[in-house]
Design a protein around this motif. Sequence first.
Motif, PDB file in Angstrom:
ATOM      1  N   ASP A  25       0.905  -1.193   0.127  1.00  0.00           N
ATOM      2  CA  ASP A  25      -0.064   0.073  -0.078  1.00  0.00           C
ATOM      3  C   ASP A  25       0.811   1.304  -0.170  1.00  0.00           C
ATOM      4  O   ASP A  25       2.016   1.034   0.373  1.00  0.00           O
ATOM      5  CB  ASP A  25      -1.078  -0.016   1.282  1.00  0.00           C
ATOM      6  CG  ASP A  25      -2.257  -0.683   0.798  1.00  0.00           C
ATOM      7  OD1 ASP A  25      -2.880  -0.748  -0.062  1.00  0.00           O
ATOM      8  OD2 ASP A  25      -2.309  -1.881   1.823  1.00  0.00           O
ATOM      9  N   ARG A  26       0.265   2.412  -0.281  1.00  0.00           N
ATOM     10  CA  ARG A  26       0.882   3.607  -0.609  1.00  0.00           C
ATOM     11  C   ARG A  26       0.247   4.635   0.200  1.00  0.00           C
ATOM     12  O   ARG A  26      -0.847   4.832   0.502  1.00  0.00           O
ATOM     13  CB  ARG A  26       0.957   3.898  -2.091  1.00  0.00           C
ATOM     14  CG  ARG A  26       1.200   2.864  -3.110  1.00  0.00           C
ATOM     15  CD  ARG A  26       2.610   2.524  -3.062  1.00  0.00           C
ATOM     16  NE  ARG A  26       3.493   3.453  -3.421  1.00  0.00           N
ATOM     17  CZ  ARG A  26       3.930   3.496  -4.808  1.00  0.00           C
ATOM     18  NH1 ARG A  26       3.505   2.504  -5.591  1.00  0.00           N
ATOM     19  NH2 ARG A  26       4.786   4.489  -5.049  1.00  0.00           N
ATOM     20  N   ILE A  27       1.180   5.793   0.296  1.00  0.00           N
ATOM     21  CA  ILE A  27       0.805   6.898   1.068  1.00  0.00           C
ATOM     22  C   ILE A  27      -0.184   7.846   0.399  1.00  0.00           C
ATOM     23  O   ILE A  27       0.114   8.197  -0.872  1.00  0.00           O
ATOM     24  CB  ILE A  27       2.021   7.712   1.323  1.00  0.00           C
ATOM     25  CG1 ILE A  27       2.976   6.817   2.428  1.00  0.00           C
ATOM     26  CG2 ILE A  27       1.639   8.982   2.341  1.00  0.00           C
ATOM     27  CD1 ILE A  27       4.206   7.532   3.094  1.00  0.00           C
ATOM     28  N   VAL A  28      -1.195   8.484   0.947  1.00  0.00           N
ATOM     29  CA  VAL A  28      -1.905   9.299   0.160  1.00  0.00           C
ATOM     30  C   VAL A  28      -1.946  10.735   0.681  1.00  0.00           C
ATOM     31  O   VAL A  28      -2.367  11.540   0.481  1.00  0.00           O
ATOM     32  CB  VAL A  28      -3.473   8.931   0.154  1.00  0.00           C
ATOM     33  CG1 VAL A  28      -3.521   7.771  -0.569  1.00  0.00           C
ATOM     34  CG2 VAL A  28      -4.210   8.726   1.504  1.00  0.00           C
ATOM     35  N   GLU A  29      -1.552  10.546   2.051  1.00  0.00           N
ATOM     36  CA  GLU A  29      -1.257  12.026   2.762  1.00  0.00           C
ATOM     37  C   GLU A  29      -0.161  11.822   3.928  1.00  0.00           C
ATOM     38  O   GLU A  29      -0.227  10.718   4.446  1.00  0.00           O
ATOM     39  CB  GLU A  29      -2.574  12.499   3.579  1.00  0.00           C
ATOM     40  CG  GLU A  29      -2.390  13.813   4.175  1.00  0.00           C
ATOM     41  CD  GLU A  29      -3.667  14.386   4.682  1.00  0.00           C
ATOM     42  OE1 GLU A  29      -3.813  15.610   4.867  1.00  0.00           O
ATOM     43  OE2 GLU A  29      -4.507  13.508   5.291  1.00  0.00           O
ATOM     44  N   ILE A  30       0.616  12.535   4.284  1.00  0.00           N
ATOM     45  CA  ILE A  30       1.547  12.400   5.273  1.00  0.00           C
ATOM     46  C   ILE A  30       1.495  13.914   6.124  1.00  0.00           C
ATOM     47  O   ILE A  30       1.643  14.846   5.454  1.00  0.00           O
ATOM     48  CB  ILE A  30       3.039  12.210   5.035  1.00  0.00           C
ATOM     49  CG1 ILE A  30       4.055  12.277   6.066  1.00  0.00           C
ATOM     50  CG2 ILE A  30       3.426  13.065   3.711  1.00  0.00           C
ATOM     51  CD1 ILE A  30       5.230  11.424   5.752  1.00  0.00           C
ATOM     52  N   ALA A  31       1.648  13.864   7.441  1.00  0.00           N
ATOM     53  CA  ALA A  31       1.592  14.869   8.190  1.00  0.00           C
ATOM     54  C   ALA A  31       2.719  14.838   9.473  1.00  0.00           C
ATOM     55  O   ALA A  31       2.889  13.554   9.810  1.00  0.00           O
ATOM     56  CB  ALA A  31       0.526  15.206   9.035  1.00  0.00           C
ATOM     57  N   VAL A  32       3.710  15.877   9.444  1.00  0.00           N
ATOM     58  CA  VAL A  32       5.018  15.654  10.443  1.00  0.00           C
ATOM     59  C   VAL A  32       4.707  16.963  11.274  1.00  0.00           C
ATOM     60  O   VAL A  32       4.745  17.969  10.720  1.00  0.00           O
ATOM     61  CB  VAL A  32       6.105  15.628   9.590  1.00  0.00           C
ATOM     62  CG1 VAL A  32       7.318  15.185  10.676  1.00  0.00           C
ATOM     63  CG2 VAL A  32       5.962  14.388   8.392  1.00  0.00           C
ATOM     64  N   VAL A  33       4.978  16.493  12.499  1.00  0.00           N
ATOM     65  CA  VAL A  33       5.375  17.707  13.248  1.00  0.00           C
ATOM     66  C   VAL A  33       6.634  17.415  14.197  1.00  0.00           C
ATOM     67  O   VAL A  33       6.796  16.542  14.623  1.00  0.00           O
ATOM     68  CB  VAL A  33       4.181  17.956  14.626  1.00  0.00           C
ATOM     69  CG1 VAL A  33       4.503  18.910  15.604  1.00  0.00           C
ATOM     70  CG2 VAL A  33       2.826  18.172  13.724  1.00  0.00           C
ATOM     71  N   LYS A  34       7.489  18.395  13.870  1.00  0.00           N
ATOM     72  CA  LYS A  34       8.839  18.229  14.312  1.00  0.00           C
ATOM     73  C   LYS A  34       9.134  19.287  15.312  1.00  0.00           C
ATOM     74  O   LYS A  34       8.898  20.379  15.604  1.00  0.00           O
ATOM     75  CB  LYS A  34       9.913  18.685  13.228  1.00  0.00           C
ATOM     76  CG  LYS A  34      11.336  18.541  13.470  1.00  0.00           C
ATOM     77  CD  LYS A  34      12.224  18.381  12.394  1.00  0.00           C
ATOM     78  CE  LYS A  34      12.334  19.720  11.733  1.00  0.00           C
ATOM     79  NZ  LYS A  34      13.526  19.481  10.664  1.00  0.00           N
ATOM     80  N   LEU A  35       9.417  18.498  16.760  1.00  0.00           N
ATOM     81  CA  LEU A  35       9.490  19.245  17.959  1.00  0.00           C
ATOM     82  C   LEU A  35      10.960  19.492  18.124  1.00  0.00           C
ATOM     83  O   LEU A  35      11.797  18.523  18.006  1.00  0.00           O
ATOM     84  CB  LEU A  35       8.991  18.363  19.217  1.00  0.00           C
ATOM     85  CG  LEU A  35       7.557  18.354  19.495  1.00  0.00           C
ATOM     86  CD1 LEU A  35       6.712  17.917  18.283  1.00  0.00           C
ATOM     87  CD2 LEU A  35       7.353  17.547  20.567  1.00  0.00           C
TER      88      LEU A  35
END
Length: 258
Positions: A25-35
């Motif tokens: 399966d493949r990514i359709v959305e990615i969210a990253v929060v870098k602290l």
Amino acid sequence: MAQLQLQRPIAFFDLETTGIDSAKDRIVEIAVVKLMTDGQRISWVRKINPEMPIPAESSAIHGIYDDDVKDAPAFKHVAHELKQFLQNCDLGGYNSNKFDIPVLAEEFLRAGIPVDFKERKFVDVQQIFFKKEARTLSAAYAFYCNKEMENAHSAEADVLATVSVLEAQLDKYGDLVNDVPALHEYTGGDEFVDYARRMILKNGVPVFNFGKYKGIAVEEVFRKEPQYYDWMMNADFALHTKQMISEILNKMLLRKNK
């Protein structure tokens, strides 16, 4: 609310995907929060064209349909930007050890970008929750933060909820050490060889973690049944799994030829 103590940045991330098979399966959305170590938070959010149809059952969960991503970039077109964003960061998420990290590694490998997260620490907030309370992310958010999640299964909402849950867990449980290496140990589970956990380390030795040879050293299996390697390479295993068994076999052959 407790602020996570950091020696280096940690990137919490969440993926929405076409399904739950990390090899296919493949990514359709990615969210990253870098602290960041100074308390700053930096976000990176992208819709991704998976270059395959999104199954209706997956769209029903995360609300992302083919039309939503038809003009979005493929992962390979944002891979270098994302790799730079994650540079020198530890990694965190919710069920990230068993799902998000393996899926992300596969996408990088498909894009021709080698990945090596061995020096990173992983903080899987789900493992803290399961060991303490055992619920879903929405329930964790309600339990720890006393709030109802809005837009659940939106990648950005999920990753922001994950960070909030961890901060609340650090407040609630006095025995949790507010330190990424300690949380890595607490949430990490087995020492794995490949991100899909088809192999784990037992007393420092790679052993199979599935099938008829579960618990048996990989090298021992390859010595006794060399065709097992060929079967794995031709079967539908994750690219990173194939990469790691190839490394193990190559080391065996080098020792044999010395």
